[in-house]
Design a protein around this motif. Structure first.
Motif, short mmCIF file in Angstrom:
data_model
loop_
_atom_site.label_atom_id
_atom_site.label_comp_id
_atom_site.label_asym_id
_atom_site.label_seq_id
_atom_site.Cartn_x
_atom_site.Cartn_y
_atom_site.Cartn_z
N LEU A 35 14.72 25.88 13.89
CA LEU A 35 14.92 27.06 14.73
C LEU A 35 16.22 27.77 14.38
N HIS A 36 17.28 27.00 14.18
CA HIS A 36 18.56 27.62 13.83
C HIS A 36 18.53 28.16 12.41
N TYR A 39 15.68 31.09 12.13
CA TYR A 39 15.65 32.22 13.06
C TYR A 39 17.04 32.61 13.58
N GLU A 40 17.77 31.68 14.16
CA GLU A 40 19.07 32.03 14.76
C GLU A 40 20.06 32.53 13.71
N ALA A 141 13.07 31.03 22.97
CA ALA A 141 12.28 30.64 21.79
C ALA A 141 11.93 29.16 21.90
N TYR A 143 11.25 25.19 20.61
CA TYR A 143 11.12 24.14 19.62
C TYR A 143 9.62 23.80 19.57
N SER A 209 11.61 18.89 14.17
CA SER A 209 12.97 18.38 14.34
C SER A 209 13.08 16.97 13.78
N GLN A 262 13.01 36.00 19.18
CA GLN A 262 12.06 35.35 20.08
C GLN A 262 10.62 35.46 19.58
N ALA A 265 9.72 33.48 16.31
CA ALA A 265 9.74 32.03 16.53
C ALA A 265 8.48 31.55 17.24
N ALA A 269 5.09 29.02 15.89
CA ALA A 269 5.22 27.71 16.55
C ALA A 269 3.97 26.86 16.39
#
Length: 345
Positions: A35-36, A39-40, A141, A143, A209, A262, A265, A269
């Protein structure tokens, strides 16, 4: 006279530009997770500056790079130590038990349902963040679904009974205990060592993750039943900082977070889960290195049993702990969207 007017116009333009220009101090979620990285980081370093023509930029770090716990992110945000914080809502439940109601296991079976659940609860989430954390929610968003990694022989949900399991959140811990397991609190970064040393037998986290963090090296069995929900990650800005921004800057920031962070992501998913399971087990198409964890599919009976425990025990327990009218408000929003109602005494 003309030169005076021109000078005044130039001064006003410069003043307006200076008032709009923002460099935000941003603390992101786990630095090593998808996610980081996907996207972030691209959002704050590239997309937001591009959307604002360089007027909104960010000094970006993450809570693990700072050496602070996930539970400290929104507390520190409330104090104005940084401008924007991004972390799992469940990390902050010690400050507000009501937040547990946004990460409910099992009731969202796919990304669309999970997104609808979050959208239904957004007015309640916005209220909590304003009241408890002096913050404005910009976006949420996901995980991936929080699944079960085990360094033990498991063949069904019943086999979790008696095992020590790291829960991804408080409600997941309550569910595990109702299933007869012992819920253990271990931070994400400490899980591989805990699995290897037998401190825990299993651990719950997102499939992606666990793949990125190498949990496949210290666990043998993967059970992709979403016992930990979708672990929504909230992006929030300090309310004082928000109120200092111009209406134009507020609109641009909020709109761009939704459109460029948002929404993408959430869009990936569902397919991410299938890919992550394939990469962990070697069953299916994996674009990277595939591993050979044993895939343990939950049976319909397993899923029905877990859901019954959730509805009859876990959710009523949460409503009581949250207090006030939170149970009724959840029923009218998240419950209405998901077809689940808490039996309130």
């Amino acid at each position: 006279m003309k030169s005076t007017i021109s000078l005044m116009a130039m001064t006003l333009a410069l003043t307006s530009s200076a008032a709009f220009a923002q460099e935000l101090a941003v603390v992101g979620s786990w630095s090593g997770l998808p996610l980081h990285k996907q996207y972030e980081k691209p959002f704050w370093e590239d997309k937001m500056p591009a959307a604002s023509d360089g007027e909104i930029t960010a000094a970006l770090t993450t809570h693990d790079q700072m050496g602070i716990g996930g539970g400290d992110v929104f507390r520190m945000l409330s104090q104005g130590i940084f401008d924007v914080g991004m972390t799992v809502a469940d990390y902050a439940v010690s400050d507000s038990a009501a937040l547990e109601g946004f990460d409910v296991p099992l009731i969202a079976t796919d990304a669309d349902a999970a997104q609808a659940m979050v959208a239904a609860g957004r007015p309640l989430m916005d209220e909590i963040f304003a009241d408890v954390f002096n913050a404005k929610v910009l976006g949420v968003a996901p995980y991936p679904p929080q699944v079960v990694f085990c360094n033990a022989e498991v063949g069904s949900l019943a086999d979790l009974e008696g095992l020590k399991i790291r829960a991804s959140g408080r409600m997941t811990g309550k569910l595990l205990e109702a299933l007869g397991a012992e819920a253990v609190s271990v931070s994400f970064g400490e899980v591989p060592g805990a699995l290897q040393k037998g401190v825990v037998d299993c651990a719950v986290t997102g499939a992606g993750s666990g793949y990125s963090a190498g949990w496949w090296e210290v666990s043998t069995h993967l059970m992709p039943i979403p016992l930990g929900g979708w672990d929504p990650v909230v992006t929030a800005i300090n309310l004082d900082k928000w109120n200092d921004m111009s209406p134009e800057a507020q609109t641009l920031l909020e709109t761009t977070v939704v459109n460029e962070l948002q929404t993408p992501a959430w869009a990936t998913a569902q397919t991410a889960l299938a890919t992550d399971v394939a990469c962990l087990t070697g069953q299916g198409d994996c674009p990277g290195a595939a591993h050979s964890m044993t895939l343990v599919e939950a049976t319909p009976a397993d899923e029905a049993k877990a859901r019954d425990i959730l509805v009859s025990q876990v959710l009523p327990d949460w409503a009581e702990r949250a207090g006030g009218d939170w149970g009724q408000r959840w029923n009218a929003t998240v419950g209405e969207a998901t077809g689940v109602q808490i039996d309130l005494k």
